[in-house]
Design a protein around this motif. Structure first.
Motif, PDB file in Angstrom:
ATOM      1  N   ALA A 288      90.511  45.492 -26.875  1.00  0.00           N
ATOM      2  CA  ALA A 288      89.920  44.658 -25.823  1.00  0.00           C
ATOM      3  C   ALA A 288      88.900  43.721 -26.443  1.00  0.00           C
ATOM      4  O   ALA A 288      88.330  44.001 -27.495  1.00  0.00           O
ATOM      5  CB  ALA A 288      89.270  45.539 -24.768  1.00  0.00           C
ATOM      6  N   ARG A 289      88.683  42.609 -25.776  1.00  0.00           N
ATOM      7  CA  ARG A 289      87.680  41.637 -26.218  1.00  0.00           C
ATOM      8  C   ARG A 289      86.375  41.904 -25.461  1.00  0.00           C
ATOM      9  O   ARG A 289      86.403  42.438 -24.347  1.00  0.00           O
ATOM     10  CB  ARG A 289      88.178  40.224 -25.950  1.00  0.00           C
ATOM     11  CG  ARG A 289      89.456  39.874 -26.706  1.00  0.00           C
ATOM     12  CD  ARG A 289      89.879  38.460 -26.406  1.00  0.00           C
ATOM     13  NE  ARG A 289      89.795  38.213 -24.967  1.00  0.00           N
ATOM     14  CZ  ARG A 289      90.768  37.679 -24.247  1.00  0.00           C
ATOM     15  NH1 ARG A 289      91.874  37.320 -24.810  1.00  0.00           N
ATOM     16  NH2 ARG A 289      90.616  37.490 -22.956  1.00  0.00           N
ATOM     17  N   PRO A 290      85.254  41.507 -26.009  1.00  0.00           N
ATOM     18  CA  PRO A 290      83.972  41.730 -25.331  1.00  0.00           C
ATOM     19  C   PRO A 290      83.876  41.033 -23.979  1.00  0.00           C
ATOM     20  O   PRO A 290      83.165  41.493 -23.090  1.00  0.00           O
ATOM     21  CB  PRO A 290      82.935  41.165 -26.307  1.00  0.00           C
ATOM     22  CG  PRO A 290      83.605  41.173 -27.628  1.00  0.00           C
ATOM     23  CD  PRO A 290      85.065  40.988 -27.361  1.00  0.00           C
ATOM     24  N   GLU A 291      84.614  39.930 -23.788  1.00  0.00           N
ATOM     25  CA  GLU A 291      84.535  39.226 -22.505  1.00  0.00           C
ATOM     26  C   GLU A 291      85.504  39.782 -21.465  1.00  0.00           C
ATOM     27  O   GLU A 291      85.528  39.324 -20.321  1.00  0.00           O
ATOM     28  CB  GLU A 291      84.758  37.718 -22.684  1.00  0.00           C
ATOM     29  CG  GLU A 291      86.057  37.337 -23.345  1.00  0.00           C
ATOM     30  CD  GLU A 291      85.956  37.262 -24.877  1.00  0.00           C
ATOM     31  OE1 GLU A 291      86.982  36.962 -25.482  1.00  0.00           O
ATOM     32  OE2 GLU A 291      84.894  37.508 -25.447  1.00  0.00           O
ATOM     33  N   ASP A 292      86.312  40.788 -21.836  1.00  0.00           N
ATOM     34  CA  ASP A 292      87.193  41.444 -20.857  1.00  0.00           C
ATOM     35  C   ASP A 292      86.342  42.227 -19.867  1.00  0.00           C
ATOM     36  O   ASP A 292      85.294  42.771 -20.208  1.00  0.00           O
ATOM     37  CB  ASP A 292      88.171  42.383 -21.555  1.00  0.00           C
ATOM     38  CG  ASP A 292      89.286  41.645 -22.285  1.00  0.00           C
ATOM     39  OD1 ASP A 292      89.424  40.421 -22.076  1.00  0.00           O
ATOM     40  OD2 ASP A 292      90.011  42.297 -23.059  1.00  0.00           O
ATOM     41  N   THR A 293      86.820  42.289 -18.639  1.00  0.00           N
ATOM     42  CA  THR A 293      86.100  43.034 -17.608  1.00  0.00           C
ATOM     43  C   THR A 293      86.675  44.439 -17.486  1.00  0.00           C
ATOM     44  O   THR A 293      87.726  44.752 -18.042  1.00  0.00           O
ATOM     45  CB  THR A 293      86.204  42.329 -16.246  1.00  0.00           C
ATOM     46  OG1 THR A 293      87.574  42.302 -15.857  1.00  0.00           O
ATOM     47  CG2 THR A 293      85.632  40.929 -16.295  1.00  0.00           C
ATOM     48  N   VAL A 294      85.973  45.278 -16.729  1.00  0.00           N
ATOM     49  CA  VAL A 294      86.442  46.639 -16.476  1.00  0.00           C
ATOM     50  C   VAL A 294      87.774  46.591 -15.726  1.00  0.00           C
ATOM     51  O   VAL A 294      88.704  47.346 -16.020  1.00  0.00           O
ATOM     52  CB  VAL A 294      85.386  47.441 -15.676  1.00  0.00           C
ATOM     53  CG1 VAL A 294      85.914  48.806 -15.287  1.00  0.00           C
ATOM     54  CG2 VAL A 294      84.102  47.562 -16.471  1.00  0.00           C
ATOM     55  N   GLY A 295      87.897  45.658 -14.788  1.00  0.00           N
ATOM     56  CA  GLY A 295      89.147  45.507 -14.038  1.00  0.00           C
ATOM     57  C   GLY A 295      90.309  45.119 -14.932  1.00  0.00           C
ATOM     58  O   GLY A 295      91.427  45.616 -14.768  1.00  0.00           O
ATOM     59  N   ILE A 296      90.071  44.229 -15.895  1.00  0.00           N
ATOM     60  CA  ILE A 296      91.129  43.833 -16.824  1.00  0.00           C
ATOM     61  C   ILE A 296      91.544  45.022 -17.686  1.00  0.00           C
ATOM     62  O   ILE A 296      92.732  45.248 -17.924  1.00  0.00           O
ATOM     63  CB  ILE A 296      90.653  42.649 -17.702  1.00  0.00           C
ATOM     64  CG1 ILE A 296      90.537  41.390 -16.853  1.00  0.00           C
ATOM     65  CG2 ILE A 296      91.586  42.417 -18.878  1.00  0.00           C
ATOM     66  CD1 ILE A 296      89.920  40.212 -17.582  1.00  0.00           C
ATOM     67  N   LEU A 297      90.562  45.796 -18.145  1.00  0.00           N
ATOM     68  CA  LEU A 297      90.859  46.974 -18.953  1.00  0.00           C
ATOM     69  C   LEU A 297      91.711  47.970 -18.183  1.00  0.00           C
ATOM     70  O   LEU A 297      92.685  48.506 -18.698  1.00  0.00           O
ATOM     71  CB  LEU A 297      89.554  47.623 -19.421  1.00  0.00           C
ATOM     72  CG  LEU A 297      89.688  48.778 -20.402  1.00  0.00           C
ATOM     73  CD1 LEU A 297      90.217  48.284 -21.736  1.00  0.00           C
ATOM     74  CD2 LEU A 297      88.354  49.468 -20.597  1.00  0.00           C
TER      75      LEU A 297
END
Length: 141
Positions: free
Chosen positions: A15-24
């Motif tokens: 995951a990238r640092p700008e990914d959100t919890v929802g995206i994860l």
């Protein structure tokens, strides 16, 4: 990021640092997003819009994953009620007034039979408590 499950298995998530919890959640648990609970450092990650950077989730951090059951399966079926006796159910609230009345009756018994143990302020206090409990009892019933 390492995703750790209750059965002690782990999965590496990229995951990238700008990914959100929802995206994860949607990336690694498609179709189960609402059932998955993610926990990081003992706190439940509820805000789906927060980024991993804002939560200070960096390389090799461990996020604990718990899959909860659906709403229908989460609430266990209530047992069928058996036959009940007629009248009021016995509980703390139903027995409170009779219990206090018995204690007051014992207080008056000792006041009448052991007069030497009760001073004038103790007798006045007993009268006041009796009047108060009487009003409360009439107010309840």
């Amino acid at each position: 990021i390492r995703l750790k499950f209750l059965n002690d298995t782990e999965e590496v998530a990229v995951a990238r640092p700008e990914d959100t919890v929802g995206i994860l959640k949607s990336k690694y648990f498609p179709g189960q997003e609402s059932q998955m609970k993610l926990i990081y450092r003992g706190q439940l990650l509820q805000d789906q819009a927060r980024t991993l950077r804002s939560l200070r989730i960096t390389d090799n951090c461990v996020i604990h994953c718990h899959r909860s059951r659906g709403a229908a399966a989460a609430t266990p079926a209530l047992p069928e009620p058996g036959p009940t006796a007629p009248g009021l159910p016995l509980g703390g609230g139903t027995l409170m007034v009779p219990t206090v009345m018995v204690v007051l009756a014992l207080g008056w018994y000792f006041r009448i039979n052991y007069r030497q143990l009760f001073t004038a302020p103790a007798t006045v206090s007993l009268i006041g408590v009796t009047v108060l409990v009487t009003f409360l009892a009439f107010g309840v019933y």
